[in-house]
Design an enzyme around this catalytic site. Structure first.
Site, PDB file in Angstrom:
ATOM      1  N   SER A   1      -9.211 -24.039   5.591  1.00  0.00           N
ATOM      2  CA  SER A   1      -7.933 -23.999   6.300  1.00  0.00           C
ATOM      3  C   SER A   1      -7.327 -22.619   6.192  1.00  0.00           C
ATOM      4  CB  SER A   1      -6.964 -25.018   5.679  1.00  0.00           C
ATOM      5  OG  SER A   1      -5.659 -24.847   6.214  1.00  0.00           O
TER       6      SER A   1
ATOM      7  N   TYR B   1      -2.600 -28.804  -1.207  1.00  0.00           N
ATOM      8  CA  TYR B   1      -3.520 -28.686  -0.074  1.00  0.00           C
ATOM      9  C   TYR B   1      -4.071 -27.265   0.023  1.00  0.00           C
ATOM     10  CZ  TYR B   1      -5.337 -29.009   4.685  1.00  0.00           C
ATOM     11  OH  TYR B   1      -6.159 -28.986   5.800  1.00  0.00           O
TER      12      TYR B   1
END
Length: 177
Positions: A83, A96
């Site tokens: 990501s 995350y």
């Protein structure tokens, strides 16, 4: 085949069953992911653990189980989904971001270990795409303005725009990538 990617024994059994029923796995895309939001100093341990299991351990477990089969065949492609948050964390999304940064480094380590066996390992680190996981963010006007304001195309990514990168990395066109 449905299986729990956070359970190493379930992963091994599923990979064995898939190969027994369908034949050798030549391509793996590790795309499982979850998020639990909150400031890191307030984030419950259970939320931290869930994110690490869902985003990092799963990549290791599935990647390892599939790679062991690929090594024996001396071929394969593994594409892990990281990501942009691995490089650009956002407030309340530290677990995350940390997990995806770890996926980035795990991908590099896998690439080094598996390349001599004819297996190419890469990661895609997309920016913000509209998905089930990002639905609430996409509907938040302030966050949407932040994304569209800092993204050169001035919009969120659409999932059909992500697939070609994975297809390329999984293809023979990327055998030296």
């Amino acid at each position: 085949h449905a299986f729990d990617v956070t359970d190493q024994d379930a992963v091994r059994a599923a990979v064995d069953a898939i190969e027994a029923g369908l034949g050798p796995l030549d391509i793996l895309v590790n795309n499982a992911g979850i998020s639990r939001r909150g400031p890191l100093h307030e984030l419950p341990r259970a939320d931290w653990d869930a994110v690490m299991r869902g985003n990092l351990d799963s990549v290791f477990f599935v990647g390892q189980a599939v790679a062991q089969k690929m090594v024996a065949r001396r071929r394969g492609r593994i594409v892990n989904i990281a990501s942009i948050t691995a490089e650009l964390p956002r407030p309340t999304n530290g677990a995350y971001s940390t997990s995806k940064a770890a996926v980035k480094m795990l991908t590099r380590a896998m690439a080094i270990d598996l390349a001599p066996h004819g297996i190419a390992v890469n990661a895609i680190a997309p920016g913000y795409f509209k998905t089930e996981l990002t639905g609430a963010l996409a509907n938040d006007e302030a966050f949407d303005r932040w994304i569209t304001g800092r993204t050169p195309m001035r919009r969120w990514g659409e999932l059909p725009e992500l697939a070609p990168a994975a297809v390329f990395l999984a293809s023979d066109a990327a055998r030296f990538v």
